[in-house]
Design a protein around this motif. Sequence first.
Motif, PDB file in Angstrom:
ATOM      1  N   THR A  79      16.753 -43.996 -66.685  1.00 42.63           N
ATOM      2  CA  THR A  79      16.594 -44.742 -65.553  1.00 42.63           C
ATOM      3  C   THR A  79      15.457 -45.355 -64.960  1.00 42.63           C
ATOM      4  OG1 THR A  79      16.374 -42.845 -64.030  1.00 42.63           O
ATOM      5  CG2 THR A  79      18.547 -43.413 -64.615  1.00 42.63           C
ATOM      6  N   THR A 100      26.633 -55.199 -62.063  1.00 38.25           N
ATOM      7  CA  THR A 100      25.896 -55.674 -63.338  1.00 38.25           C
ATOM      8  C   THR A 100      26.235 -57.015 -63.693  1.00 38.25           C
ATOM      9  OG1 THR A 100      25.859 -53.350 -63.854  1.00 38.25           O
ATOM     10  CG2 THR A 100      25.175 -55.162 -65.503  1.00 38.25           C
ATOM     11  N   GLY A 101      25.214 -58.021 -63.879  1.00 39.22           N
ATOM     12  CA  GLY A 101      25.537 -59.380 -64.123  1.00 39.22           C
ATOM     13  C   GLY A 101      26.160 -60.204 -63.277  1.00 39.22           C
ATOM     14  N   GLN A 156      28.459 -45.700 -64.703  1.00 40.18           N
ATOM     15  CA  GLN A 156      28.382 -46.786 -65.822  1.00 40.18           C
ATOM     16  C   GLN A 156      27.029 -47.529 -65.678  1.00 40.18           C
ATOM     17  OE1 GLN A 156      31.977 -49.472 -65.686  1.00 40.18           O
ATOM     18  NE2 GLN A 156      33.244 -47.934 -65.071  1.00 40.18           N
ATOM     19  N   SER A 157      27.215 -49.032 -65.768  1.00 39.82           N
ATOM     20  CA  SER A 157      25.909 -49.613 -65.822  1.00 39.82           C
ATOM     21  C   SER A 157      25.186 -50.112 -64.584  1.00 39.82           C
ATOM     22  CB  SER A 157      26.244 -50.672 -66.841  1.00 39.82           C
ATOM     23  OG  SER A 157      27.051 -51.405 -66.328  1.00 39.82           O
ATOM     24  N   GLY A 158      25.635 -49.501 -63.372  1.00 42.37           N
ATOM     25  CA  GLY A 158      24.840 -49.955 -62.156  1.00 42.37           C
ATOM     26  C   GLY A 158      25.757 -50.854 -61.434  1.00 42.37           C
ATOM     27  N   ARG A 192      21.105 -46.467 -57.600  1.00 45.17           N
ATOM     28  CA  ARG A 192      20.343 -45.888 -58.716  1.00 45.17           C
ATOM     29  C   ARG A 192      19.810 -44.680 -58.614  1.00 45.17           C
ATOM     30  NH1 ARG A 192      15.540 -45.643 -60.917  1.00 45.17           N
ATOM     31  NH2 ARG A 192      14.627 -46.442 -59.252  1.00 45.17           N
ATOM     32  N   GLY A 195      29.197 -51.783 -62.961  1.00 38.90           N
ATOM     33  CA  GLY A 195      29.212 -52.662 -64.066  1.00 38.90           C
ATOM     34  C   GLY A 195      29.808 -53.978 -63.470  1.00 38.90           C
ATOM     35  N   SER A 196      30.681 -54.527 -64.397  1.00 39.88           N
ATOM     36  CA  SER A 196      30.928 -55.949 -63.750  1.00 39.88           C
ATOM     37  C   SER A 196      32.099 -55.797 -62.801  1.00 39.88           C
ATOM     38  CB  SER A 196      31.783 -56.682 -65.034  1.00 39.88           C
ATOM     39  OG  SER A 196      32.079 -58.235 -64.451  1.00 39.88           O
ATOM     40  N   ARG A 246      21.724 -51.993 -55.138  1.00 36.62           N
ATOM     41  CA  ARG A 246      21.703 -51.519 -56.596  1.00 36.62           C
ATOM     42  C   ARG A 246      20.611 -50.348 -56.653  1.00 36.62           C
ATOM     43  NH1 ARG A 246      20.444 -56.266 -59.105  1.00 36.62           N
ATOM     44  NH2 ARG A 246      22.804 -56.644 -59.295  1.00 36.62           N
TER      45      ARG A 246
END
Length: 609
Positions: free
Chosen positions: A194, A139-140, A134-136, A161, A10-11, A157
């Motif tokens: 995914t 992220t961002g 979570q989101s990788g 994944r 995530g962040s 990443r």
Amino acid sequence: MNSVRLCLFGSPHIEDQGHPVKIERRKALALAAYLACAEYRQSRDVLADMFWPDLDREHGRSALRSALLALSTPITVDWIEADRTTVGLKRDAVWVDIHTFSASLSGDGTHGHSVASLCAQCAPQIEQAISSYQSGFMTGFSLSDCVEFENWQISQRESLRREFAEALRRLSGYYAEMQRYAEAIKYTQVWLATDPLHEPALRQLMRHYVANGQRADALRQYRQYADLLNAELATPPEDETTSLYENILQGQLLTVQTTSSVGSAPRSVLPPLPALVVGRDEALKEIKERLGIGSATMRAMTVVQGWPGVGKSSTVAMLAHDQDVARQFPDGVLWASLGEEPNILGPLSAWADALNIGPARRARGIEEISAQLTAILRDKRSLLIVDDVWRTEHMTPFRVGGQTCAMVVTSRLNDVAIALAPTALDLYRLPVLTDHAALELLGQLAPDTTKQYPNAARELVRDLEGLPLAIHVAGRLLHSEAQLGWGVRELLIEIRRGAGLLTARAPSDMLGATVDTTPTVAALLKRSTDVLDAETRLCFAYLGLFVPKPASFDLDAMAIAWNVVDPRPSARVLVSRGLLEPVGGGRFQMHSLLVMHARSLLEEEDFQR
């Protein structure tokens, strides 16, 4: 318990004693992430070049010190270890979420089942790892002015994944075997999310729906996928997927399958099997473990690096023909050899032919063929081997493997190997042969000489420092002399001194597929030194003044030999090109065969001052 928590899913953010820590500088946070993923402490110069590429060395190191201060000041414990040359994180002071994730997926390997399956004991552990994803990775987060960091971040990443997707596949299969189809559906849906174009996940989800009495959902899933595939790639689903849909539509009973695919016989592109390889059992075992053979995890990428002539090509050729590899990758092995100026289209077309993309169906350009290979390998379990890579961009068209594929790459160039490896753990340096293996190899090449002069043979393999290329050439020279009935004592002495070794022809089965003729050993080594600029090539040549076996020296000695104030720029280039090896404590070494080559360069007219 570690008081510092570094969260990279995530962040990215840092916590200390359970409280969030605000890091004002983005590069400081990026530096913490990079150090957390590195296996060893990192050079200050390397870090300065990576994160501040537009600054000179002095200002880059100053910026690095400032970033380290920004990381250490708000934290209540000492979690960074640094000296004048290196920087790292204290492993016992910091908890990193991605480390816990990967460790949970690896398990302890003692449950007695294959890596592809799960049991009641390890399934909850995998579920816990999945919940932490979570989101990788980061992220961002990005650093637009740090291309090297951005490339590293993308590799990290993608690697994580793939681990996440493989864990979901295993959980899906486990719950299907337990006939707990609602849970199998849940994890298969996340697996498909995914990579929405991954057909094995789609087929698995359709089967689970049917097994759970949700026939309409299975049919709807297929139609949605067909629309998506048409929009993205303008192609229909694979025959196996369409056949499954038609069976469901006709109300036929299905057997739930938990394997990755049920396809036709594997199609491979294999290198010639090397005629003679000795002493590589441990290396092959190590690489196979990285491929998930006898190990709990499979690495998506393994980059094999080593001295010129150490036998990288021969080792991966043996790997390509290995029966354990054939069982681990039932859809076959695809091999290619590149070299300095590769014809990319040739090996790509060979791969396309192996996968039944005939000339009539094949796209004409490299990018189009690469896209077609990607679509076909999306649901395959294949091993891709790309040998002798000289430039990172040459690898781009060959990155075509799906989630269940693995890739092995070889390069003699350190900088290329480092750039290609997603993490430091994905690098494998192929060692020289042990004295015992080197003597065994010489004995097979020149049996009479080895038996007649055992002491001289032992001294010879020590002088040649276990380099297979040098031992192959020396063995064949000795055998030829013995066959003629001439004495070989003088030849043994000459070889130990380097005389005749560089001018001998290199063994054709050690050259790779891209060499059209059989060059001398010197010509083979010149492939590595000719790419250097004139000044750096001269510096390499002057390293021939050092005594070999092995040639070992520090920066001060190089400064004297090169008559320069700061030898680090040239040393850095030689290390990156695989011609010099750091051995710790500020010292470097060069293989004896390369010392001979350096001396030969000094004798050429171009190097006379």
